[in-house]
Design an enzyme around this catalytic site. Sequence first.
Site, short mmCIF file in Angstrom:
data_model
loop_
_atom_site.label_atom_id
_atom_site.label_comp_id
_atom_site.label_asym_id
_atom_site.label_seq_id
_atom_site.Cartn_x
_atom_site.Cartn_y
_atom_site.Cartn_z
N TYR A 1 0.85 -1.20 0.00
CA TYR A 1 0.00 0.00 0.00
C TYR A 1 0.88 1.25 0.00
O TYR A 1 1.00 1.92 1.02
CB TYR A 1 -0.89 0.05 1.24
CG TYR A 1 -1.70 -1.20 1.49
CD1 TYR A 1 -2.91 -1.40 0.83
CD2 TYR A 1 -1.27 -2.16 2.40
CE1 TYR A 1 -3.66 -2.53 1.06
CE2 TYR A 1 -2.01 -3.30 2.64
CZ TYR A 1 -3.21 -3.49 1.97
OH TYR A 1 -3.95 -4.60 2.20
N PRO A 2 1.47 1.57 -1.15
CA PRO A 2 2.45 2.68 -1.14
C PRO A 2 1.83 4.05 -0.90
O PRO A 2 2.56 5.00 -0.69
CB PRO A 2 3.07 2.58 -2.54
CG PRO A 2 2.11 1.80 -3.36
CD PRO A 2 1.35 0.91 -2.45
N LYS A 3 0.50 4.14 -0.91
CA LYS A 3 -0.10 5.47 -0.73
C LYS A 3 -0.98 5.55 0.50
O LYS A 3 -1.93 6.33 0.55
CB LYS A 3 -0.88 5.86 -1.98
CG LYS A 3 0.07 6.00 -3.17
CD LYS A 3 -0.57 6.67 -4.34
CE LYS A 3 0.50 6.89 -5.41
NZ LYS A 3 -0.07 7.34 -6.66
N ASN A 4 -0.66 4.77 1.51
CA ASN A 4 -1.48 4.78 2.71
C ASN A 4 -0.82 5.68 3.77
O ASN A 4 0.33 5.46 4.18
CB ASN A 4 -1.61 3.34 3.22
CG ASN A 4 -2.30 3.28 4.57
OD1 ASN A 4 -1.80 3.80 5.55
ND2 ASN A 4 -3.46 2.65 4.61
#
Lengths: 338, 337
Positions: free
Chosen positions: B113-116
């Site tokens: 989840y690179p954009k959490n």
Amino acid sequence: MAWKSCSHSGRVAVDPIVLDSTRLSIAFFSISGLEVLGALKDINDDNKKSMCNWIYGLQIHPTEDGDGSQCGFQGTDTFVTLENGVATNCNKMFANGHLAMTYTGLASLLILGDDLSRVNKTAVIKGVAALQQEDGSFAATLLGSENDMRFVYCACCICYILQDWSGMDMEKTLSYIRNSFSYDSGFGQGPDLESHGGVTYCAVASLVLMEKLTETLSKKEIEGLRRWAIMRQVSGFQGRANKQEDTCYSFWVGATLKMLDFYEIVNFEENRKYIMSTQCSIMGGFSKVRDVNPDPLHSYLGLCGLSFMGEEGLEQVHPALNISMRAADFLHKLHQSW
Amino acid sequence: MSETSSEGSDGDRWVFYKDRPDWKDVTPVKQEEGPFPVVSIAYNAKFKDVYDYMRAVLKSNEISERAFHLTKDALELNPANYTVWQYRRLLLKDLNKDLREEFQYVSQLIDEYPKNYQIWHHRMVMVEWMDDPSMELDFLKEALYNDPKNYHAWKHRQWVIKKFNLFENELEYTESLIGDDLRNNSAWNQRYFVVLHTGKLSEPDQIRKEISFALKAILKTTLNESAWNYMRGLLIHTEKGVLEAEVVEFCEKLYASGNKSPHLLGMLIDMAVEGDDPKLDERALQICRELANRYDHVRAKYWNYMETIVKEKIAATKVADQKATNANEAASDVKNN
Ligand SMILES: [Zn+2]
């Protein structure tokens, strides 16, 4: 549009569980979306009242010793359980307000026609105060969260809606915003960070709500900001230089231009063409780019983006508060009675 | 979603917490949604089960290994649940857990989840607790390799560089990223961040060096807004701003070669507005019209607006000139009398 079919029950079915912790903000997109569509009036008063009750159920009240630092609204009742017949948070220490949820909660209540009389205003403001950081920014919630421009904006909306700025050191807030003004005349999420459409919106709206826009930025800087924003138009709008366009920026950047008194400069035709191209033909609603599934945020912001251009059948939207003009007028009337 | 929990899962088969012998002593706690939940989330059985036990643990303030594992399952179902993260941090402290292991866990989650926001925040707290940034720059290089414009990764990178003063090789890093993609605005922003914080913007020589770096990049793709913006950012720190001789010369040469990049043309307009050459003012008016009609049609109304700005400047100059002439005449009148 699919929005309309939901409006009878006033309930919105959302699948992705990842939205669970921020259900209140999803409720806001849905309620405000129905409002912008002019469909909220199809929901009967009892249902509206029930929705308000659900939102009020998420309010965190002060402890017995009067400490309000945890106050505000939480985003979900995931950790609420029934105790002796009363809905209770299963661990008080971990039940804290969240600035984005407090803002979207208050905004939703206003749209639903609630007079905010059940909001513990003093406590909410104490909750805001507890989240301001040394650098002037705001964290989202106690017990640790990131702090940045998004929550500066939420804090400003809350203080504006409640007409009480005592929970904020405004000088510090202004200096944080000022320090986030980038070399290319947009705003970053914090000092040194890349200019970005969403956070530029947050920064400019905060300044507008504080009535400090022209005090904080020089005339030349405002011209630079106007240019930065208008340069984001591709056909629709992109959020950063050299990035793909995305429906939500028709709102974020569009609203920024509105607040800078520069919206007439937008190429309406191209903007509209792009937004409409991201509309889902089967379910209704909008997605960020063509041919992907629509989601609540982009559906709502797509509508607002269209509304700015005077799209027929859509309510006008207040650019700084991100609620309908009707709800904003209602708020201003409330202010007079406080 | 990958199954990373070793406890309770039997190969690929998920075992509900309510069926686990080691949780027998705990009574699950049901969620109370009230009579009218506005947003109904379609919880599945697994989610309900895990969160029934998560609520039970929170309610009893249980500090235990099994509670720690439970947070992992709860986060796997919803990595955005900040309350579970907060409880996990409490457990990390109270159980005196090995933070190196936590680092591996959080790295794995960022891959997934690179954009959490919550996961990145957790990583920041871990770096603070360990007071050790040694893994960060390499880890971020990897993350930025996967997505060179990931805002979260850049934010974390700037934070760690500022906090631990890791500027040393950063300028080279931005150069290599810009080399990979001249249009990577995040990399240009990072370059500005480095030159600003390493004092380069208060040294005219260094500014000049950076200006030529930007001009070289502009020559490669004159339509690249990022490079133009970077150059303009540098000019804020020079004495003459957009009228800096080197830049004026560069732009004139590029224009003479027939280049019609809207960024170049916009620069020429700004130079005219800032300068005092009536001929350039006239040319700027012409350029505004060309931009509106041809070279940047989507922003036609903006360039029409800029045309009015140029006209205002011309009018103001005329008034000022007239005043100066009047003053001179008055002065000579006085003399003659
Ligand atoms: Zn978007």
